[in-house]
Structures are given as C-alpha cells and as structure tokens.
Write an enzyme that holds these catalytic residues in place. Sequence first.
Site, PDB file in Angstrom:
ATOM      1  N   GLY A 214      36.854  44.998  35.403  1.00 52.56           N
ATOM      2  CA  GLY A 214      35.684  45.659  34.821  1.00 52.56           C
ATOM      3  C   GLY A 214      34.377  45.165  35.381  1.00 52.56           C
ATOM      4  N   SER A 215      34.412  44.415  36.500  1.00 50.99           N
ATOM      5  CA  SER A 215      33.208  43.772  37.024  1.00 50.99           C
ATOM      6  C   SER A 215      32.195  44.734  37.618  1.00 50.99           C
ATOM      7  CB  SER A 215      33.589  42.720  38.075  1.00 50.99           C
ATOM      8  OG  SER A 215      34.207  41.617  37.455  1.00 50.99           O
TER       9      SER A 215
ATOM     10  N   LYS B 293      27.038  43.284  46.881  1.00 46.29           N
ATOM     11  CA  LYS B 293      27.410  42.116  46.071  1.00 46.29           C
ATOM     12  C   LYS B 293      27.807  40.951  46.978  1.00 46.29           C
ATOM     13  CE  LYS B 293      30.560  40.727  42.326  1.00 46.29           C
ATOM     14  NZ  LYS B 293      31.717  41.128  41.500  1.00 46.29           N
TER      15      LYS B 293
ATOM     16  N   SER C 161      30.947  41.041  36.589  1.00 49.49           N
ATOM     17  CA  SER C 161      30.312  40.043  37.436  1.00 49.49           C
ATOM     18  C   SER C 161      29.349  40.636  38.469  1.00 49.49           C
ATOM     19  CB  SER C 161      31.398  39.235  38.156  1.00 49.49           C
ATOM     20  OG  SER C 161      32.165  40.044  39.035  1.00 49.49           O
TER      21      SER C 161
END
Length: 377
Positions: free
Chosen positions: A312-313, A213, A289
């Site tokens: 909660g990404s 990420k 995200s």
Amino acid sequence: MGLFGSSAKVYRPAPEVDLGPGSGELYISPNVKAPRVAGLLVKIFVWVLEMPIVGWVLLYILKKDNLINKLVSEAEIPEPPLFTSTHRWEDTPEQNVSLTKPGLSPAERVREAVDCLPTRLESTLAADAPQSSLKRWTIMDFSRAYSSGETTPVQVAKRFLAAVKESSGPTMNMAFFISCNPEDVLKQAEESTLRYQTGTPLSVMDGVLVAVKDEIDCLPYPTTGGTRWLGKARPCEADAACVAQLRACGAVLAGKTNMHELGAGTSGINPHHGSARNPYNVGKVAGGSSSGSAAVVCAGLCPVALGVDGGGSVRMPAALCGVVGFKPTAGRLSNAGVLPLNWTVGMAGILAGTVEDAVVAYSAIVDQSQPSYLRLS
C-alpha cells in the site's frame, strides 16, 4: 512432528474457522518483544544479524520471543499453497477495450494512450471543476502550453526549482525531496525546449516534470532508500527500466523524493531527511512509504511521480494526499533498478493528479516485453 520434536500446530482451513460470538476461538495475540530501530541502529542491527553464531542466536531468540517457531515453523497448514505464476499472463477478452500492439516504443505507447482518451474530458473538467486557488496542470496542459509557446520547459523548470527551494527552507520545511540537482533538471529542460522549438517533441510527456521515489534508480542520484548508508553500499549505475522509459519520452526527471526509511512504515516520517508534510495540512503526515512522491503531486509541483508499492506504499499516501495512486498488476512493469526491499509483492507504481495522467504515465513505463496494456476503445 514439528521443529525440536514437538507436536506440530495444525491450522484449520480458513472456511472452517468460526470467530463469531460464543465460538470459543480467539486470535493468538503474542506480546511482541522485537526491538524498534531506525537510522544507524538499523545498520548495526542488520550487521549483528549477519554475524555467524551471534546472529543465529539472536535471530532464534527473536523468533522464540515472538512465537514465530510456534506459529510458523511448527505449523502444518492443510490448505494448498498460493504460488506466484512463472508463465506469461494472458488477458481475458473484455468488451469496450482493445490491445495495443506489442513491441511499441514508450513514446508510441504514449501516443496511443492519448489518442484513446475521451475528447470530452477537457471541456467537462473545465466546466465542472470546483473553483480553487490551486490549479494542478495535467500532462496535456503542459504539452499544449509547450506546443503553443505559452511557456517552455525551461521556464517551468525554473519555477519548479524555486518552489522546491522555498518549500525546503526553514519556514515551510516540507521535506519533499531527498535530492534534487538543479543543474541536471535545467539541462533536461533545455534539451526539451530545443525539441519543441524545432517541432520534434518526443511525446506529450516531453518537458513534463516527473519525480522519482528514492527507491528507484535514477541518474545522477544515488538510491538510498531513505537511509544515510545504502547509497554507498549499492551504487546507482544506470536508470531503472521505468525511469529509462520516461526519459525516452522526454520527461524531465525532477529528483528523488523523500520516503519512509527502507519503506518500512506508513507515516513517511524519516529520521534523516525529515517528515514529508501533507500539503493540505502541514501538521499532518503525507503517508508512506512513498510520502514525498504523493506530496509533490498534491502540491502541484509535478503532475506525475513514481513510487513503489508492496503493501500500500503508493495507495496509502495517495489517499492521504488526495491524489491518484496506482499499483499495476504483478508482471506489468519491469522491476529492474528498483530496490528489492519486498520483491515478492513490491513494484513501481504511479502517483498522479488525475486518472488521465496515470494512464499516460503508465503507458510510458509498461514493460515492453508484455503484449500490451488495456485501453479504452
């Protein structure tokens, strides 16, 4: 007394609050007047907030319009606060688990994780797996194929790069990656292929593609957090701790995945790099995200990807894309090299095609200063 001399707003302890029918108690639902900004406006807005006097006045107005002073600054809460522990955690003894030895290298921890996986898993999965045109290779699938000579990390890397190019084109426009350097990916794959040819792979993760990420430092890429400007303001000078541990296991770092700008949303819609699409339905979002990380695993491009999870990404896009999302317990992983966007709760997490792959990847990136991680005995 509260701020500005007004009476403090007292909140009753949660167990005493009754929101049932006829209780007469209601949630306060303020008319939120905070501006919604994205892209360049985020940078301008932050710049104005950081200005002396003007920024202070603007911040006060925003707090007042959204009842922050009334609900927070002037509040008295008759409950003991929650604290983040600063002492070393201690595992509670459990049955049917054992602890690995502290101080092991990432590759040694991976080997112990693989040794503890049930041997029946492979045959059971093969027999019970539903027939599908898509077959997601696991870490162990790649390791066996590399060791047997069925394929090589270079061949896999070339197919991966071709798939990334195709999925990024105008026809599909999947927007999985923010940056992917083909030369760097092939260089890593060539080094891994040589290790297999000489019989010296670093671990079962050697040659396995892992996406990262764009909130986690990974050379040679800038870390932008999904923006156009953060990479220049904060140069990436070294791998994050979790990335360095994966590299020590021989993993091929595949590039930086798309994400919701600054991790401030759950859709994965990015105004600069496009919206990471859900491989199951390209008209749907992948969630956020960590949208790109979940999508590349879902699409079968990588068996594992790193995300970052605060609220909660990792878990939300995993749910939307039908893959495994794992947020480790606080303190299990080092956050060195991870953008401090929500440092109180955010930490690196794992997206994987199977629980087995999540276990193996976790064993590689767990903080070496911790005693160990739990494994099946």
